[in-house]
Design a protein around this motif. Sequence first.
Motif, PDB file in Angstrom:
ATOM      1  N   ASN A 646       0.830  -1.219   0.000  1.00  0.00           N
ATOM      2  CA  ASN A 646       0.000   0.000   0.000  1.00  0.00           C
ATOM      3  C   ASN A 646       0.859   1.262   0.000  1.00  0.00           C
ATOM      4  N   GLY A 647       1.943   1.217  -0.785  1.00  0.00           N
ATOM      5  CA  GLY A 647       2.825   2.373  -0.907  1.00  0.00           C
ATOM      6  C   GLY A 647       3.916   2.456   0.138  1.00  0.00           C
ATOM      7  N   GLN A 648       3.895   1.602   1.168  1.00  0.00           N
ATOM      8  CA  GLN A 648       4.955   1.603   2.176  1.00  0.00           C
ATOM      9  C   GLN A 648       6.168   0.844   1.629  1.00  0.00           C
ATOM     10  N   VAL A 649       7.329   1.498   1.663  1.00  0.00           N
ATOM     11  CA  VAL A 649       8.539   0.907   1.106  1.00  0.00           C
ATOM     12  C   VAL A 649       9.134  -0.088   2.091  1.00  0.00           C
ATOM     13  N   LEU A 650       9.380  -1.320   1.627  1.00  0.00           N
ATOM     14  CA  LEU A 650      10.013  -2.347   2.442  1.00  0.00           C
ATOM     15  C   LEU A 650      11.333  -2.740   1.805  1.00  0.00           C
ATOM     16  N   THR A 651      12.281  -3.159   2.629  1.00  0.00           N
ATOM     17  CA  THR A 651      13.602  -3.577   2.170  1.00  0.00           C
ATOM     18  C   THR A 651      13.967  -4.887   2.872  1.00  0.00           C
ATOM     19  N   PRO A 652      15.070  -5.535   2.456  1.00  0.00           N
ATOM     20  CA  PRO A 652      15.476  -6.756   3.160  1.00  0.00           C
ATOM     21  C   PRO A 652      15.719  -6.545   4.649  1.00  0.00           C
ATOM     22  N   ARG A 653      16.060  -5.320   5.047  1.00  0.00           N
ATOM     23  CA  ARG A 653      16.298  -5.045   6.471  1.00  0.00           C
ATOM     24  C   ARG A 653      15.039  -4.555   7.186  1.00  0.00           C
ATOM     25  N   GLN A 654      14.070  -4.059   6.428  1.00  0.00           N
ATOM     26  CA  GLN A 654      12.846  -3.517   7.030  1.00  0.00           C
ATOM     27  C   GLN A 654      11.666  -4.163   6.308  1.00  0.00           C
ATOM     28  N   ARG A 655      11.124  -5.252   6.890  1.00  0.00           N
ATOM     29  CA  ARG A 655      10.103  -6.077   6.224  1.00  0.00           C
ATOM     30  C   ARG A 655       8.724  -5.923   6.838  1.00  0.00           C
ATOM     31  N   VAL A 656       8.497  -4.935   7.684  1.00  0.00           N
ATOM     32  CA  VAL A 656       7.229  -4.808   8.403  1.00  0.00           C
ATOM     33  C   VAL A 656       6.400  -3.681   7.789  1.00  0.00           C
ATOM     34  N   ALA A 657       5.143  -3.985   7.444  1.00  0.00           N
ATOM     35  CA  ALA A 657       4.206  -2.982   6.945  1.00  0.00           C
ATOM     36  C   ALA A 657       2.989  -2.940   7.862  1.00  0.00           C
ATOM     37  N   ARG A 658       2.299  -1.806   7.845  1.00  0.00           N
ATOM     38  CA  ARG A 658       1.130  -1.627   8.709  1.00  0.00           C
ATOM     39  C   ARG A 658      -0.090  -1.324   7.846  1.00  0.00           C
TER      40      ARG A 658
END
Length: 823
Positions: A646-658
């Motif tokens: 939903n437009g939230q950028v995720l990376t291999p180090r930051q995999r959590v979305a809300r």
Amino acid sequence: MPDGGGAAFLAPELVGREREFARLLGAWTEARRRGLVRVHVTGPPGIGKSRLLAEVRQRWRAVGVTALLVRCHPGSRRIPGVLLSDVVTALAHLPGSLGVSPACAASLVELAPALAETYRGAPRGDGGSATGALGADAERRWLQALEQLVRAVTEERPIALVLDDVHWADDVSSRVILGSLERLAACRVLLATTARDGTAAAWAPSDLDGERAVENAAEGVDAPAVHNVPLAPLGIADVDALVRSIGALPVAGWPEVLLPSLASSTRGVPLVLLELLALLVERELLALTDEGWRLGRASRPLESACALLEAHAGPGARVAGLDSSALRVLAALAVVGAPLDAETVGAGVGCDAGTAEARLVALARRGLVRLTDDGHWEPAHDEIRDAVLARLPDDEVRPMARSLGMHYAACAAAAGDAATPLARAAAAFVLAGADEPLARVFMRWLLLCRRQGDRRPDADLARELLGDAASAQRVNTLLAARPIADRFGLRSRRAAAGMLAAMLVVAVGVAAGQLVAVRAADAQARRARKPTRLALIAQPFTWKVGFPMTPVPIAEVQDASGEPVLTAGDSVRVDVTGAQAIVAGNTAPVVRGRGTFDRAVLAQLGAGQMSLRFTYPGVPPLVVPIVSGGTEYSVLSLTLVGASVNGQVLTPRQRVARVQAGDSIALVLDLRYTSPFPAANVVMGAAPSWGDPAKSFVRLASLVTPARAFALHTQTTLHAPNETGRYHVVVAFGAEENVAYLLSGTNWTVGRAIWHDGNDVADWNETQRDEADRSGSAPAIMLERRGGPIATGVAVPIRSRDMLRHRIRVPATTLTIDVLPRR
């Protein structure tokens, strides 16, 4: 509204574009019914061209339309053929793309060398890539290849192809793509393009094109239909609707003062509107809460906000508020003018990739950069890039540009002097004013072009490499840096011999001494050209009984300097050590210094660690390890490059979305997978940890195998659970008949997927998920049937005594979804 413009927390709806949206949907219906349709969307910077096409593309994909997106970038304009390369790469991953002739497949690989894995049977040339250096002949080949590829793909299904920002398109790509349109008039294709007003005249359909299409349609002749779609600024009612789509506004009071000022200051340009809203929030003049908009905590917020709007502050105002480290990261993206990975950004600013990525994620949260579909980073809009370049002094740009140039030059060397990194290195060195490394890049560019058969004058090739920076002085400087043999036209042996004879006549007094020196040098060269070692040009990393090695090994006979010995004869032999094996096709004749083992097949495999031993008469043997097919699961892997939820950028180090409970989840994934073994059907799917595993899973893709670190972009839509909490999505692939078998942990031999038996991928525990994210695969249980397979769908009772449960490793990666209460 601009795609990605504004702060990341400002997520407005598409407003004021209902008519244009409907025209694009109607154009798709027309393309499906009659053939090629062109739509050209125009408007000033920031007006929302990219956002409109992104919203329409999302609608198309939601109803199953194959809609491809290729973006042009400022830094790619000087690289001939780069847009065309991206287009054929996107098309080549669609069903039907293998239905092209071998000659066209070879042209596609020439355009995009990464497609060599897809078109493994294509005739091999010199290994060059598209540089525009081969002139009209190459463009004709590429046009024919593009035409065949589009025809092959559209025989399977109609497609929509979106080319964004074609005002940055290179000339070669523009000529080839536009030149193919008349030939593709009967193909079911919608070609949608965007460009700024007054630019990209070649791409804009003229009134004459439209009249010709109408006339041809009346006569029953195929011709592309054309539509020009200009975007106008938003009116005050649309500005009001856009702000309200982000958060609720009070019925009366300060909005009555602020909104007219906002509409007047931004002149109805959505990008400027979002940037000003973000600036007002950052300066605490406005606040966005769960209840909606309210005035901020700053002193006299309404008066200060109106004063700021009267100053017409745009993207430059937010850029001015960045600290030096964030500004340098953004500057590295702006200097190159093309999407970069974190490693390249780090090379430009002098930090490691992890630090660069952390700074990029922080900038993405402020809406100043965005993550592209292939996991690279770029400014959220060209206006932000321009604001950064205008703010950065030359004495800061030059060292950064030089560092980026050295990085690209090293990347080019690692890729055998590939055209794209060489061109990017040259652009960076021009910006840095670094003449010496620029001259070295030019010499490598010359060699690349000559290997590809280009015989144009060196001055033309210099101008091509320099692009817009090709001043007469800079071209002459590059030409003067060439070796004497090149400067005097002595590339051929005949010309060199003639010059040597003339020199001998002039210098007759020292002829004897020179003759002795020449003979000595010749003898030394002959000794040096003797075979001294073997080297693997293509090294296999796995082998399975009954299949060729992957990839096919190529052994090169080299001299002491590492150059191939083109006159070498005999054959290279390969044997397997450390295991009992019988090899068929284990000798390869040496042709132009190389032996290719394309017929080597492992007929029998024993236990033990395997190595390949290559031998050639008179040189030491070469031994390399290889993974046997018996341990195939150890080399399967799936890694996350980047993602968005939903437009939230995720990376291999930051995999959590809300997300909020019950929301629709738009999931976009950029992955790399390794699967070295041929298989009839390799599928990928996603298993959410909520809902019924047998009903909530989704199919993502069918994979091309064998493949090593192969890039894949895919997306899907999930629905968040109604209960709050922390959930997970596991993405996995495997060689199964369908995704249900894979995600239920059931082998196809069972005949139907068995769910809810503890093997489901959705039920993986934290240890399995962590290992998948760390290593690219996780241990799991697979259910198989004793005594061989049964036909799919046959009603055979599932009895425990007929089943085997054995441990395997499943290539997988995961994301975490935190579901919050609805506001």
